[in-house]
Design an enzyme around this catalytic site. Structure first.
Site, PDB file in Angstrom:
ATOM      1  CE  LYS A 138      -8.014   0.621   9.764  1.00  0.00           C
ATOM      2  NZ  LYS A 138      -6.651   0.078   9.696  1.00  0.00           N
ATOM      3  CB  THR A 170      -1.169  10.216   5.730  1.00  0.00           C
ATOM      4  OG1 THR A 170      -1.414  10.351   7.137  1.00  0.00           O
ATOM      5  CG2 THR A 170       0.322  10.263   5.483  1.00  0.00           C
ATOM      6  CG  ASP A 230      -0.612  -5.784   0.085  1.00  0.00           C
ATOM      7  OD1 ASP A 230      -0.351  -4.732   0.716  1.00  0.00           O
ATOM      8  OD2 ASP A 230      -1.640  -5.906  -0.617  1.00  0.00           O
ATOM      9  N   GLY A 236       0.826  -1.203   0.000  1.00  0.00           N
ATOM     10  CA  GLY A 236       0.000   0.000   0.000  1.00  0.00           C
ATOM     11  C   GLY A 236       0.862   1.255   0.000  1.00  0.00           C
ATOM     12  CE1 TYR A 248      -9.987   2.174   6.902  1.00  0.00           C
ATOM     13  CE2 TYR A 248     -10.788   4.286   7.697  1.00  0.00           C
ATOM     14  CZ  TYR A 248      -9.740   3.473   7.343  1.00  0.00           C
ATOM     15  OH  TYR A 248      -8.440   3.931   7.427  1.00  0.00           O
ATOM     16  N   GLY A 285      -3.622  -2.323  -2.993  1.00  0.00           N
ATOM     17  CA  GLY A 285      -2.221  -1.905  -3.130  1.00  0.00           C
ATOM     18  C   GLY A 285      -1.734  -1.975  -4.567  1.00  0.00           C
TER      19      GLY A 285
HETATM   20  P1  NAD Z   1      -3.611   1.396   0.919  1.00  0.00           P
HETATM   21  O1  NAD Z   1      -4.914   0.902   0.418  1.00  0.00           O
HETATM   22  O2  NAD Z   1      -2.690   2.063  -0.041  1.00  0.00           O
HETATM   23  O3  NAD Z   1      -2.800   0.209   1.607  1.00  0.00           O
HETATM   24  C1  NAD Z   1      -3.393  -0.856   2.295  1.00  0.00           C
HETATM   25  C2  NAD Z   1      -2.732  -2.154   1.842  1.00  0.00           C
HETATM   26  O4  NAD Z   1      -3.329  -3.244   2.563  1.00  0.00           O
HETATM   27  C3  NAD Z   1      -2.944  -2.443   0.357  1.00  0.00           C
HETATM   28  O5  NAD Z   1      -1.725  -2.748  -0.262  1.00  0.00           O
HETATM   29  C4  NAD Z   1      -3.916  -3.634   0.351  1.00  0.00           C
HETATM   30  O6  NAD Z   1      -3.767  -4.444  -0.789  1.00  0.00           O
HETATM   31  C5  NAD Z   1      -3.527  -4.321   1.656  1.00  0.00           C
HETATM   32  N1  NAD Z   1      -4.587  -5.182   2.185  1.00  0.00           N
HETATM   33  C6  NAD Z   1      -5.882  -4.857   2.439  1.00  0.00           C
HETATM   34  N2  NAD Z   1      -6.550  -5.929   2.900  1.00  0.00           N
HETATM   35  C7  NAD Z   1      -5.663  -6.959   2.953  1.00  0.00           C
HETATM   36  C8  NAD Z   1      -5.752  -8.315   3.338  1.00  0.00           C
HETATM   37  N3  NAD Z   1      -6.906  -8.865   3.779  1.00  0.00           N
HETATM   38  N4  NAD Z   1      -4.635  -9.078   3.278  1.00  0.00           N
HETATM   39  C9  NAD Z   1      -3.463  -8.569   2.841  1.00  0.00           C
HETATM   40  N5  NAD Z   1      -3.323  -7.274   2.446  1.00  0.00           N
HETATM   41  C10 NAD Z   1      -4.415  -6.485   2.496  1.00  0.00           C
HETATM   42  O7  NAD Z   1      -3.914   2.356   2.152  1.00  0.00           O
HETATM   43  P2  NAD Z   1      -2.910   3.266   2.996  1.00  0.00           P
HETATM   44  O8  NAD Z   1      -3.326   4.666   2.835  1.00  0.00           O
HETATM   45  O9  NAD Z   1      -1.505   2.891   2.745  1.00  0.00           O
HETATM   46  O10 NAD Z   1      -3.332   2.831   4.484  1.00  0.00           O
HETATM   47  C11 NAD Z   1      -2.586   1.858   5.201  1.00  0.00           C
HETATM   48  C12 NAD Z   1      -3.153   1.701   6.604  1.00  0.00           C
HETATM   49  O11 NAD Z   1      -3.147   2.963   7.284  1.00  0.00           O
HETATM   50  C13 NAD Z   1      -4.599   1.202   6.613  1.00  0.00           C
HETATM   51  O12 NAD Z   1      -4.760   0.296   7.687  1.00  0.00           O
HETATM   52  C14 NAD Z   1      -5.404   2.456   6.879  1.00  0.00           C
HETATM   53  O13 NAD Z   1      -6.608   2.183   7.554  1.00  0.00           O
HETATM   54  C15 NAD Z   1      -4.448   3.272   7.743  1.00  0.00           C
HETATM   55  N6  NAD Z   1      -4.740   4.712   7.613  1.00  0.00           N
HETATM   56  C16 NAD Z   1      -4.347   5.414   6.502  1.00  0.00           C
HETATM   57  C17 NAD Z   1      -4.660   6.761   6.402  1.00  0.00           C
HETATM   58  C18 NAD Z   1      -4.231   7.602   5.218  1.00  0.00           C
HETATM   59  O14 NAD Z   1      -4.546   8.787   5.182  1.00  0.00           O
HETATM   60  N7  NAD Z   1      -3.498   7.093   4.254  1.00  0.00           N
HETATM   61  C19 NAD Z   1      -5.389   7.393   7.415  1.00  0.00           C
HETATM   62  C20 NAD Z   1      -5.797   6.626   8.501  1.00  0.00           C
HETATM   63  C21 NAD Z   1      -5.449   5.294   8.604  1.00  0.00           C
END
Ligand code: NAD
Ligand code: UDP
Length: 338
Positions: free
Chosen positions: A155, A181, A31, A10, A151, A36
């Site tokens: 969480k 972010t 992953d 991700g 979601y 992702g």
């Molecule tokens: P993203 O979607 O780019 O990355 C998440 C990754 O998790 C992806 O690569 C996806 O393929 C993988 N994934 C999802 N379900 C899966 C599963 N069952 N098995 C294996 N892999 C799985 O999102 P991100 O922005 O990089 O967010 C990453 C984490 O940070 C998440 O948990 C998200 O809730 C948390 N988060 C992100 C933000 C933000 O602003 N980016 C804000 C709050 C929380």
């Protein structure tokens, strides 16, 4: 340390992997690519300290020490979950599963290895907040069955089970609540406001602001977040490190102001158009980061224009590269008469 990171392909997973490898750790990324990008795995495949397991962590995490030189894990970082509202609303059940079963599988693994555990939670646990800015002590205002509930509630459950493993099994757990972010390596089509508006501006299209644009968000650059995560990971265990920690940039913008910043940076002539506000869209969001300041001596350092400039450049390059690849692919397709 020997670190297992779920969600490694991700956006945030890629930044964390980069930093942890640079700090000399071994990273085992896991992953299933539901949201992702394979390119984020490819970035590190040549690195001697990076290994990758393709698996759905809701089904189980197939880490067997024997296959990794007998090394047990020192840390499990659980980042797997779709994070953009269009993604998690497209995969609501998978999102609930990865917050529930996925988190439990990651906790079980940490427990079995005597490893520490860090959960990527979110500002969404505050829902549509009635306290502003949001301190960690606020319990939130969440619609338990609305469009965002898959979601938010996943969480909230993930936090609950993390605390249960800490209290009941003594696992050394840490919880961060991440606020919006952004940065390089976001998926250009992830549907979040940063990528939508930047991609629209780069294509010379009008910028879509949902509703009247008076809802607010506070935008944090990816490397600031990573600095906060590493600081929390490295703190020795004490009662204080187990409490949830907000990591975000308190610099707050209305979405209309944010669209104006994008327009200024890319093309001041662009039109801003309004589209309907999605249901349950939080009206305001801004972190209170006193705890992170006191516990970690951390605060964000990258201001919005500087961070956006780097993000725009990366999305521009990614788009140009995709166009070149499509052109090469098109040239290589044999014609029907050939
Ligand atoms: P993203 O979607 O780019 O990355 C998440 C990754 O998790 C992806 O690569 C996806 O393929 C993988 N994934 C999802 N379900 C899966 C599963 N069952 N098995 C294996 N892999 C799985 O999102 P991100 O922005 O990089 O967010 C990453 C984490 O940070 C998440 O948990 C998200 O809730 C948390 N988060 C992100 C933000 C933000 O602003 N980016 C804000 C709050 C929380
Ligand atoms: N938004 C918008 N235009 C877009 C995409 C999103 O105005 O093209 C708004 C959205 O309604 C929300 C804010 O921008 O108020 C942030 O949305 P995002 O999906 O990035 O994340 P959220 O913080 O809502 O999870």
């Amino acid at each position: 340390m020997n670190i297992l990171l779920t969600g490694s392909a991700g956006f945030l997973g890629s930044h964390l992997t980069e930093r942890l490898l640079a700090d000399g750790h071994t990273v085992i990324g896991v992953d299933n690519y539901i949201s992702g990008q394979r390119r984020n795995t490819a970035l590190f495949m040549e690195h001697p300290n990076f290994k990758f397991i393709q698996a759905d962590v809701s089904e189980g995490i197939p880490y067997k020490a024997a296959a990794f030189e007998g090394r047990s894990l020192d840390y499990v970082l659980h980042f797997a979950s779709p994070a953009s509202p269009p993604h998690y609303q497209q995969f609501p059940i998978e999102t609930l599963m990865v917050g529930a079963q996925g988190t439990q599988n990651a906790l079980e693994l940490a427990h079995a290895h005597g490893a520490s555990f860090l959960l990527a939670s979110t500002s969404e646990v505050y829902g549509d907040p009635q306290v502003h800015p949001q301190p960690e002590s606020y319990w939130g205002h969440v619609n338990p069955n609305g469009l965002r509930s898959c979601y938010d509630e996943a969480k909230r459950y993930a936090e609950a089970i993390t605390f249960a493993y800490h209290r009941h099994h003594g696992v050394d757990t840490r919880v961060i609540r991440i606020f919006n972010t952004y940065g390089p390596r976001m998926r250009p089509d992830d549907g979040r406001v940063v990528t939508n508006l930047v991609m629209q501006a780069l294509a010379g299209q009008p910028l879509t602001v949902y509703g009247d644009g008076q809802q607010t968000r506070s935008f944090q650059y990816a490397t600031d977040l990573v600095n906060g995560i590493v600081a929390l990971m490295n703190l020795p265990e004490s009662q204080a490190v187990h409490a949830p920690v907000n990591l975000g940039n308190p610099d707050e913008y209305t979405i209309l102001q944010f669209a104006q910043v994008i327009r200024e940076l890319i093309d001041p002539g662009l039109e801003i158009i309004h589209q309907p506000l999605p249901a349950d869209d939080p009206r305001q969001r801004k972190p209170n980061i006193s705890r992170a300041r006191e516990l970690l001596g951390w605060s964000p350092g990258v201001d919005l224009r500087a961070g956006l400039t780097r993000t725009v450049e990366s999305l521009r390059q990614q788009t140009e590269q995709a166009a070149r690849t499509a052109q090469v692919d098109a040239e290589q397709v044999p014609s029907a008469s050939a």
